[in-house]
Design an enzyme around this catalytic site. Structure first.
Site, mmCIF file in Angstrom:
data_model
loop_
_atom_site.group_PDB
_atom_site.id
_atom_site.type_symbol
_atom_site.label_atom_id
_atom_site.label_comp_id
_atom_site.label_asym_id
_atom_site.label_seq_id
_atom_site.Cartn_x
_atom_site.Cartn_y
_atom_site.Cartn_z
ATOM 1 C CD GLU A 1 25.332 12.954 -10.683
ATOM 2 O OE1 GLU A 1 25.179 14.071 -11.513
ATOM 3 O OE2 GLU A 1 25.381 11.983 -10.547
ATOM 4 C CB SER B 1 26.517 17.181 -9.387
ATOM 5 O OG SER B 1 25.132 17.029 -10.507
ATOM 6 C CB SER C 1 21.484 23.033 -17.647
ATOM 7 O OG SER C 1 21.050 22.637 -16.031
#
EC number: 6.3.2.4
Length: 298
Positions: free
Chosen positions: A13, A142, A273
């Site tokens: 990630e 993720s 986000s």
């Protein structure tokens, strides 16, 4: 006040972490903080961080970030940091541990099993759980190497792929419903976000694509459902001894059952986000959110 922003890292990630780190650095108030960017390209880079830092904001994701290792190093160096302690971080990085503890505390979570090799796959158990199933790294994030498997013939290959990223692979029953996420800051549950996507599930592409991404909306739930979700979030916060902030992900079914997916101790912190979106619904800007993260950790 000296604030170190730790980002990059060595996990799968890394690219998302680079984005999170840049967003944090760009939005910290220079009138309040002396900002020091600390990009991690090798694990030993953490030891180069000056001990006179007042606090560290950790923008790492995945291994050597969310697993408690960096937190342990910072504690050994006497540096304060935002977020959960090493033990909580390590437990919540491990989906098998998280789900086991959740079950022990009467939180709903989908049936699952875990394997360390393709030889350990118990097809009879999977048949009893029922297809489709999700197959994913036990400590991944993720949605990297996450597979939505509808047929027995595809199980072994998905497990093999998952084992490239982790020593343990989780095989989890699919629960039909809509994904929701709950942001908790210093014990306070913030507005809930509903996540929908044209993809079969909220995968890597849906999370980070600019052309085929997910729809993430702050929603007002019915009083009964809102109470149920907040009770689950408060239970998670207390049971796992969370500190600073976490993001809790759920699936809510048509019958309004709230199933815990996972807790994220270092969730994405790009400007788009989920956490900044939830804070914005409370009238808190990104800069203000960073202030609150620092204040709650100090």
């Amino acid at each position: 006040m000296k604030v170190a922003v730790i980002y990059g890292g060595i996990s799968s990630e890394r690219e998302i972490s680079l984005r999170s780190g840049k967003a944090i650095i760009d939005n910290l108030d220079r009138n309040k903080y002396e900002v020091i960017g600390c990009q991690i390209d090798e694990m030993t880079d953490v030891f180069k961080i000056d001990n006179d830092i007042d606090i560290a904001l950790i923008g790492l994701h995945g291994k050597f970030g969310e697993d408690g290792v960096v937190q342990s190093i910072l504690e050994a160096k006497g540096i304060k940091y935002c977020g959960c302690n090493p033990l909580t971080s390590g437990i919540l990085m491990d989906k098998n541990y998280t789900k086991t503890i959740a079950r022990q505390n009467n939180l709903l979570t989908a049936d699952w099993t875990s394997v360390k090799s393709v030889e350990e796959i118990d097809y009879g158990l999977i048949d009893r759980m029922g297809y489709p199933v999700f197959i994913k790294p036990n400590s991944g994030g993720s949605s990297v190497a996450t597979f939505f498997i509808k047929d027995k013939k595809d199980v072994e290959n998905a497990v093999r792929e998952g084992l490239k990223y982790d020593e343990i692979v989780l095989i989890e029953k699919y629960v039909k419903g809509v994904e929701y996420t709950s942001f908790i800051l210093n014990g306070q549950v913030f507005p809930t976000i509903r996540i929908t996507s044209d993809n079969e599930f909220f995968d890597f592409e849906a999370k980070y694509s600019t052309t085929n991404g997910a729809r993430e909306e702050v929603v007002e739930l019915s009083p009964e459902l809102d109470k149920k979700l907040k009770e689950a979030s408060n239970t998670c916060w207390k049971v796992f001894n969370c500190k600073g902030y976490v993001r809790v992900d759920y699936i809510i079914t048509e019958d309004q059952d709230v199933y815990l997916l996972e807790l994220n101790t270092l969730p994405g912190m790009t400007e788009t986000s989920l956490i900044p979106k939830s804070a914005k619904a409370m009238g808190i800007s990104y800069k203000g959110l960073l202030d609150k993260l620092i204040e709650s950790s100090l």
